[in-house]
Design a protein around this motif. Structure first.
Motif, PDB file in Angstrom:
ATOM      1  N   TYR A 100       1.022  -1.338   0.073  1.00  0.00           N
ATOM      2  CA  TYR A 100       0.008   0.131  -0.060  1.00  0.00           C
ATOM      3  C   TYR A 100       0.809   1.434  -0.139  1.00  0.00           C
ATOM      4  N   SER A 101       0.549   2.243  -0.814  1.00  0.00           N
ATOM      5  CA  SER A 101       1.119   3.637  -0.603  1.00  0.00           C
ATOM      6  C   SER A 101      -0.305   4.792  -0.371  1.00  0.00           C
ATOM      7  N   GLU A 102       0.011   5.568   0.560  1.00  0.00           N
ATOM      8  CA  GLU A 102      -1.108   6.421   0.856  1.00  0.00           C
ATOM      9  C   GLU A 102      -0.469   7.842   1.041  1.00  0.00           C
ATOM     10  N   MET A 103      -1.215   8.823   0.556  1.00  0.00           N
ATOM     11  CA  MET A 103      -0.899  10.215   0.820  1.00  0.00           C
ATOM     12  C   MET A 103      -1.878  10.647   1.931  1.00  0.00           C
ATOM     13  N   ILE A 104      -1.541  11.203   3.060  1.00  0.00           N
ATOM     14  CA  ILE A 104      -2.163  11.609   4.157  1.00  0.00           C
ATOM     15  C   ILE A 104      -2.080  13.088   4.035  1.00  0.00           C
ATOM     16  N   ILE A 105      -3.505  13.800   4.117  1.00  0.00           N
ATOM     17  CA  ILE A 105      -3.374  15.301   3.958  1.00  0.00           C
ATOM     18  C   ILE A 105      -4.262  15.804   5.063  1.00  0.00           C
ATOM     19  N   ASN A 106      -4.280  15.047   6.192  1.00  0.00           N
ATOM     20  CA  ASN A 106      -4.582  15.844   7.482  1.00  0.00           C
ATOM     21  C   ASN A 106      -3.532  16.533   8.090  1.00  0.00           C
ATOM     22  N   PRO A 107      -3.783  17.846   8.238  1.00  0.00           N
ATOM     23  CA  PRO A 107      -2.524  18.690   8.720  1.00  0.00           C
ATOM     24  C   PRO A 107      -1.857  18.476   9.991  1.00  0.00           C
ATOM     25  N   THR A 108      -2.888  17.885  10.758  1.00  0.00           N
ATOM     26  CA  THR A 108      -2.238  17.300  12.143  1.00  0.00           C
ATOM     27  C   THR A 108      -1.168  16.228  11.998  1.00  0.00           C
ATOM     28  N   THR A 109      -1.133  15.404  10.843  1.00  0.00           N
ATOM     29  CA  THR A 109      -0.610  14.263  10.690  1.00  0.00           C
ATOM     30  C   THR A 109       1.331  14.538  10.814  1.00  0.00           C
ATOM     31  N   GLU A 110       1.906  14.087  11.657  1.00  0.00           N
ATOM     32  CA  GLU A 110       3.322  14.583  11.527  1.00  0.00           C
ATOM     33  C   GLU A 110       4.121  13.364  10.766  1.00  0.00           C
ATOM     34  N   SER A 111       5.192  13.932  10.604  1.00  0.00           N
ATOM     35  CA  SER A 111       6.133  12.959   9.888  1.00  0.00           C
ATOM     36  C   SER A 111       6.948  11.985  11.308  1.00  0.00           C
ATOM     37  N   TRP A 112       6.949  10.641  11.070  1.00  0.00           N
ATOM     38  CA  TRP A 112       7.653   9.899  12.168  1.00  0.00           C
ATOM     39  C   TRP A 112       8.912   9.338  11.572  1.00  0.00           C
ATOM     40  N   CYS A 113       8.904   9.717  10.301  1.00  0.00           N
ATOM     41  CA  CYS A 113      10.552   9.366   9.646  1.00  0.00           C
ATOM     42  C   CYS A 113      11.419  10.382  10.167  1.00  0.00           C
ATOM     43  N   LYS A 114      12.501  10.104  11.014  1.00  0.00           N
ATOM     44  CA  LYS A 114      13.365  11.064  11.462  1.00  0.00           C
ATOM     45  C   LYS A 114      14.986  10.563  11.298  1.00  0.00           C
ATOM     46  N   PRO A 115      15.782  11.623  10.879  1.00  0.00           N
ATOM     47  CA  PRO A 115      17.136  11.061  10.872  1.00  0.00           C
ATOM     48  C   PRO A 115      17.785  10.231  12.017  1.00  0.00           C
ATOM     49  N   GLU A 116      17.081  10.767  13.341  1.00  0.00           N
ATOM     50  CA  GLU A 116      17.699  10.076  14.175  1.00  0.00           C
ATOM     51  C   GLU A 116      16.994   8.739  14.661  1.00  0.00           C
ATOM     52  N   ASP A 117      15.925   8.406  13.832  1.00  0.00           N
ATOM     53  CA  ASP A 117      15.106   6.945  14.032  1.00  0.00           C
ATOM     54  C   ASP A 117      14.870   6.570  12.487  1.00  0.00           C
ATOM     55  N   LEU A 118      15.538   5.884  11.955  1.00  0.00           N
ATOM     56  CA  LEU A 118      15.438   5.338  10.609  1.00  0.00           C
ATOM     57  C   LEU A 118      14.600   4.296  10.430  1.00  0.00           C
ATOM     58  N   ARG A 119      14.197   3.636  11.410  1.00  0.00           N
ATOM     59  CA  ARG A 119      13.388   2.231  11.507  1.00  0.00           C
ATOM     60  C   ARG A 119      12.222   2.622  10.588  1.00  0.00           C
ATOM     61  N   ILE A 120      11.387   3.712  10.579  1.00  0.00           N
ATOM     62  CA  ILE A 120      10.191   3.807   9.588  1.00  0.00           C
ATOM     63  C   ILE A 120      10.385   4.815   8.575  1.00  0.00           C
ATOM     64  N   CYS A 121      11.814   5.036   8.153  1.00  0.00           N
ATOM     65  CA  CYS A 121      11.861   5.608   6.844  1.00  0.00           C
ATOM     66  C   CYS A 121      12.330   4.494   5.965  1.00  0.00           C
ATOM     67  N   PRO A 122      11.948   4.642   4.436  1.00  0.00           N
ATOM     68  CA  PRO A 122      12.135   3.671   3.493  1.00  0.00           C
ATOM     69  C   PRO A 122      13.671   3.935   3.412  1.00  0.00           C
ATOM     70  N   PRO A 123      14.332   2.887   2.976  1.00  0.00           N
ATOM     71  CA  PRO A 123      15.839   2.888   2.785  1.00  0.00           C
ATOM     72  C   PRO A 123      16.452   3.993   1.909  1.00  0.00           C
ATOM     73  N   TYR A 124      15.670   4.568   0.631  1.00  0.00           N
ATOM     74  CA  TYR A 124      15.841   5.527  -0.230  1.00  0.00           C
ATOM     75  C   TYR A 124      14.741   6.041  -0.751  1.00  0.00           C
ATOM     76  N   HIS A 125      14.947   7.358  -1.041  1.00  0.00           N
ATOM     77  CA  HIS A 125      14.079   8.098  -1.783  1.00  0.00           C
ATOM     78  C   HIS A 125      14.712   8.441  -3.260  1.00  0.00           C
ATOM     79  N   THR A 126      13.745   8.381  -4.159  1.00  0.00           N
ATOM     80  CA  THR A 126      14.046   8.455  -5.435  1.00  0.00           C
ATOM     81  C   THR A 126      13.479   9.851  -6.107  1.00  0.00           C
ATOM     82  N   LEU A 127      14.496  10.691  -6.625  1.00  0.00           N
ATOM     83  CA  LEU A 127      14.039  11.931  -7.526  1.00  0.00           C
ATOM     84  C   LEU A 127      13.237  11.509  -8.682  1.00  0.00           C
TER      85      LEU A 127
END
Length: 226
Positions: free
Chosen positions: A52-79
């Protein structure tokens, strides 16, 4: 059936009530199924994986992907030009573009650290990538900042879902042929978590899945050939 990267989705969305702070309102929610080796799903719940891939637009939803916690970031981002940025590249990886990523529990070659998707909410392993409004998605027609398309801002969207879904990270076993990404599920709407009698209300009109000439199958609510 829509196939990455060759389809777009156009619709008009007017959100009246968003469902509260814990409403994950999806501007676009796409789903598919393939095995980790790239083969089609065949009903074997030990090796099939729903993606699944989903774009969340509720402005109260924050990013849980953080440089200090990479567990919930995808391994890479593609431009859009195909360049990959590893999640350890703190200067260039768009952490705020991602709410979360979780990997399928039956994947054998996951990069560490990682977080596995909930094994109980689906009859088979699943992989989920949730994104947020960010400049990283602007070239595909998606919102680039919080609040765009939210309550009081009805809009007609034309999203290059096919091209974006081709660029997004999904796990596949090393050395296997890249899977052809077909998307039998394309929708929008919300999931409300831990609701205290919250209400969500929205209207959708003129929903089209736009595919190139050569596609012969009618898809979704309505499709149009270009």
């Amino acid at each position: 059936m829509p196939k990455s990267p060759d389809f777009k989705v156009r619709f008009t969305l007017d959100i009246k009530q968003g469902g509260g702070a814990l409403s994950q309102f999806y501007l676009m929610d796409i789903g598919s199924c393939w095995k980790n080796n790239g083969q089609p799903c065949d009903g074997d719940v030990t090796t099939d994986v729903t993606r699944y891939s989903e774009m969340i637009i509720n402005p109260t939803t924050e990013s849980w992907c953080k440089p200090e916690d990479l567990r919930i970031c995808p391994p890479y981002h593609t431009l859009p030009n195909g360049t990959r940025i590893h999640r350890t590249d703190k200067a260039n990886f768009p952490y705020d573009a991602y709410h979360l990523y979780c990997a399928p529990g039956n994947a054998n070659h996951l990069e560490k650290p990682h977080s596995l998707c909930d094994p109980y909410s689906n009859p088979q392993p699943q992989e989920i990538l949730q994104i947020l409004p960010h400049l990283a998605w602007g070239e595909y027609g998606y919102p680039t900042k919080k609040g765009e398309g939210w309550i009081g801002d009805p809009r007609t969207w034309e999203l290059d879902v096919g091209r974006l879904s081709q660029a997004l990270y999904f796990y596949q076993d090393p050395g296997t042929t890249p899977v052809a990404r077909y998307w039998p599920s394309i929708d929008l709407g919300t999931e409300i978590y831990i609701s205290n009698n919250e209400v969500a209300e929205w209207t959708v009109s003129d929903f089209d899945i736009i595919v190139p000439r050569g596609y012969k199958q009618r898809v979704g609510l309505r499709s149009r050939l270009q």
